[in-house]
Design an enzyme around this catalytic site. Sequence first.
Site, mmCIF file in Angstrom:
data_model
loop_
_atom_site.group_PDB
_atom_site.id
_atom_site.type_symbol
_atom_site.label_atom_id
_atom_site.label_comp_id
_atom_site.label_asym_id
_atom_site.label_seq_id
_atom_site.Cartn_x
_atom_site.Cartn_y
_atom_site.Cartn_z
ATOM 1 N N ASP A 174 3.794 -0.550 11.230
ATOM 2 C CA ASP A 174 3.325 0.765 10.826
ATOM 3 C C ASP A 174 2.755 1.441 12.061
ATOM 4 O O ASP A 174 2.083 0.792 12.878
ATOM 5 C CB ASP A 174 2.252 0.667 9.739
ATOM 6 C CG ASP A 174 1.905 2.032 9.169
ATOM 7 O OD1 ASP A 174 2.509 2.425 8.155
ATOM 8 O OD2 ASP A 174 1.040 2.720 9.748
ATOM 9 N N ASP A 232 0.792 -1.224 0.000
ATOM 10 C CA ASP A 232 0.000 0.000 0.000
ATOM 11 C C ASP A 232 0.832 1.285 0.000
ATOM 12 O O ASP A 232 0.328 2.352 -0.314
ATOM 13 C CB ASP A 232 -0.940 0.023 1.215
ATOM 14 C CG ASP A 232 -0.202 -0.002 2.550
ATOM 15 O OD1 ASP A 232 1.037 -0.063 2.552
ATOM 16 O OD2 ASP A 232 -0.872 0.027 3.603
ATOM 17 N N HIS A 233 2.127 1.196 0.339
ATOM 18 C CA HIS A 233 2.927 2.402 0.556
ATOM 19 C C HIS A 233 3.694 2.887 -0.670
ATOM 20 O O HIS A 233 4.263 3.983 -0.637
ATOM 21 C CB HIS A 233 3.932 2.155 1.689
ATOM 22 C CG HIS A 233 3.422 2.506 3.037
ATOM 23 N ND1 HIS A 233 2.296 1.941 3.592
ATOM 24 C CD2 HIS A 233 3.883 3.387 3.973
ATOM 25 C CE1 HIS A 233 2.100 2.441 4.804
ATOM 26 N NE2 HIS A 233 3.039 3.333 5.047
ATOM 27 N N SER A 238 7.078 7.667 13.029
ATOM 28 C CA SER A 238 7.303 6.622 12.034
ATOM 29 C C SER A 238 7.798 5.344 12.675
ATOM 30 O O SER A 238 8.551 5.365 13.645
ATOM 31 C CB SER A 238 8.324 7.086 10.992
ATOM 32 O OG SER A 238 8.540 6.067 10.043
ATOM 33 N N ARG A 291 -1.803 12.819 9.787
ATOM 34 C CA ARG A 291 -0.592 13.607 10.025
ATOM 35 C C ARG A 291 -0.533 14.827 9.114
ATOM 36 O O ARG A 291 -0.960 14.763 7.964
ATOM 37 C CB ARG A 291 0.664 12.749 9.801
ATOM 38 C CG ARG A 291 0.858 11.770 10.916
ATOM 39 C CD ARG A 291 2.260 11.205 10.956
ATOM 40 N NE ARG A 291 2.331 10.311 12.109
ATOM 41 C CZ ARG A 291 2.872 9.106 12.114
ATOM 42 N NH1 ARG A 291 3.437 8.653 11.022
ATOM 43 N NH2 ARG A 291 2.877 8.366 13.201
ATOM 44 N N ARG A 302 9.478 3.229 10.708
ATOM 45 C CA ARG A 302 10.527 2.780 9.783
ATOM 46 C C ARG A 302 11.868 2.642 10.503
ATOM 47 O O ARG A 302 12.380 3.612 11.060
ATOM 48 C CB ARG A 302 10.647 3.744 8.614
ATOM 49 C CG ARG A 302 9.462 3.652 7.652
ATOM 50 C CD ARG A 302 9.445 4.831 6.694
ATOM 51 N NE ARG A 302 8.327 4.750 5.780
ATOM 52 C CZ ARG A 302 7.073 5.011 6.110
ATOM 53 N NH1 ARG A 302 6.783 5.339 7.347
ATOM 54 N NH2 ARG A 302 6.104 4.925 5.225
#
EC number: 4.2.1.3
Length: 716
Positions: A192, A127-128, A605, A474, A607
């Site tokens: 996520d 999806d990203h 995040s 965000r 990540r």
Amino acid sequence: MAPYSLLVSRLQKALGARQYHVASVLCQRAKVAMSHFEPNEYIRYDLLEKNINIVRKRLNRPLTLSEKIVYGHLDDPANQEIERGKTYLRLRPDRVAMQDATAQMAMLQFISSGLPKVAVPSTIHCDHLIEAQLGGEKDLRRAKDINQEVYNFLATAGAKYGVGFWRPGSGIIHQIILENYAYPGVLLIGTDSHTPNGGGLGGICIGVGGADAVDVMAGIPWELKCPKVIGVKLTGSLSGWTSPKDVILKVAGILTVKGGTGAIVEYHGPGVDSISCTGMATICNMGAEIGATTSVFPYNHRMKKYLSKTGRADIANLADEFKDHLVPDSGCHYDQLIEINLSELKPHINGPFTPDLAHPVAEVGSVAEKEGWPLDIRVGLIGSCTNSSYEDMGRSAAVAKQALAHGLQCKSQFTITPGSEQIRATIERDGYAQILRDVGGIVLANACGPCIGQWDRKDIKKGEKNTIVTSYNRNFTGRNDANPETHAFVTSPEIVTALAIAGTLKFNPETDFLTGKDGKKFKLEAPDADELPRAEFDPGQDTYQHPPKDSSGQQVDVSPTSQRLQLLEPFDKWDGRDLEDLQILIKKHGIRWVVIGDENYGEGSSREHAALEPRHLGGRAIITKSFARIHETNLKKQGLLPLTFADPADYNKIHPVDKLTIKGLKDFAPGKPLTCIIKHPNGTQETILLNHTFNETQIEWFRAGSALNRMKELQK
């Protein structure tokens, strides 16, 4: 695979609809499957109940819902030390979910572990990596071409190691989880930060880094600092233009972007029943913006209705039997309590540049004039993982329909992002998508898109001051379009739609009038829409790849010439010495260095590249006033030292020209501060103390060089 309705039809064709009921296939001998895609993985409410009873007897007090679910998943409930905000819990999550940007590193790390299969049900969601540019179908085709090697790697790695794979176009990870995998009482971790979306179905769903996901997929107990619990008591009921989004916008204004750090936000009270299941998910989703570990709602009839509509009535029936464990105990204690009367709550819009700058919609126009923010709205954007449900699309279409009836279209550009293929197909069938197109909207791909910055925006130049309004979560500087001068505001989808029609922040749909094509003034009525479709959901296209039963011959596709993927090599171990003369600035000259940061470092995040890249570039420590939870864990996993100033004022003693020595690592122990010697260029020195939150296991990660290295050591 498409969701339940398609599975039903296939099972009925295969088994004969007259002889078999689908529930009897998926729920044999009173066992209920966690999802329709894993019919042999069962919900263990019996184990949850057993663990809760052990802990309740030990603590001898009423438990919050958060405590029931978290402590109900303890690896050793009889002996685990439990103190909110203090101890580290060893937990056994039920499942793992990964989005495609973070799944790459998670799967590369899992491959390095040498294990043959994942130990818990796990999924990958594409999806990203889909950039919004021209519209849904064209953007999806372009993404498949550009990201082919990534998608091939994830698909083949999933097939090899037993991970379900949702292809690009299937939808946003959190909507897919809500539709298929979340359930009351589940403990789910996802790579996520908006994984808490699943709290709308009564689960504890927590965002983590890829290394944490690897632990769980490897069958290792997952560690979480015992969270505090913030209670939000809801009274009254939602009505008119006020939506579930306004609840979290209000809470964000109260708690700020770091007020929820280290805590689970638990909603309760009589007002809960006025909120739809997907509305609860919206509230939990954006709880990530206040730094919360996660957010959760108690099981109720709105969740049961949603479970039934998404083909999971068997789970709802089982949840009914165990309902006492899926709601908080009477008299339970919250570390902080907030009360919100939904009957008095007004529509809110938060921003710009931070999601906790809250304004009532009625006031934002005058505030914008005073602050010099652009009043004209260039683009309105609805959808994203936060607000892309059937109800959200229906309420937005209800606003758009009124404008069309008076001959109006949007004055601003307008985009729509469906949350999943199921939502896209259903709003197409029921006419919502066409209404939104007719008012001037462009339907984008079922993906994250502009919400995460995947937006090839053409209407402005970088540096041009402008305003956009979104239903996203965000709005940090440059978040959506990489333009630092874009003033982004977040609000509900229906308010975005109304403002896009009016074209200005000064418009208040509760009181202001629009002028129709015939010159007559009219006022928009508060939108009303079904929370769920009256007919069954349309599953749309089949987008799911089952992992094969036998994957022994499956090869993982990683090109040796790839510029995006590479099999991992282990980091070097700690050399047993203190960290001396660390350079403060990042130079990429092979020297060891340290970063000095301020509050809530790593905010926003999951990540882990933000931890991996400093490690690869020689970084050894990050010293700040405070950390965001996920990033602090990611740093520990990769063998770095996340440290905090014992006295925050010491931040001002350090300058870029200084060098630091961190001492005490030979006696590194939980709760024992480290010493930092600041060496100034003039030859003077200062000594300060640095705190840390390492426990024994995490100290072993540091000594081994990384958590992955330590896992390999234990295997040997």
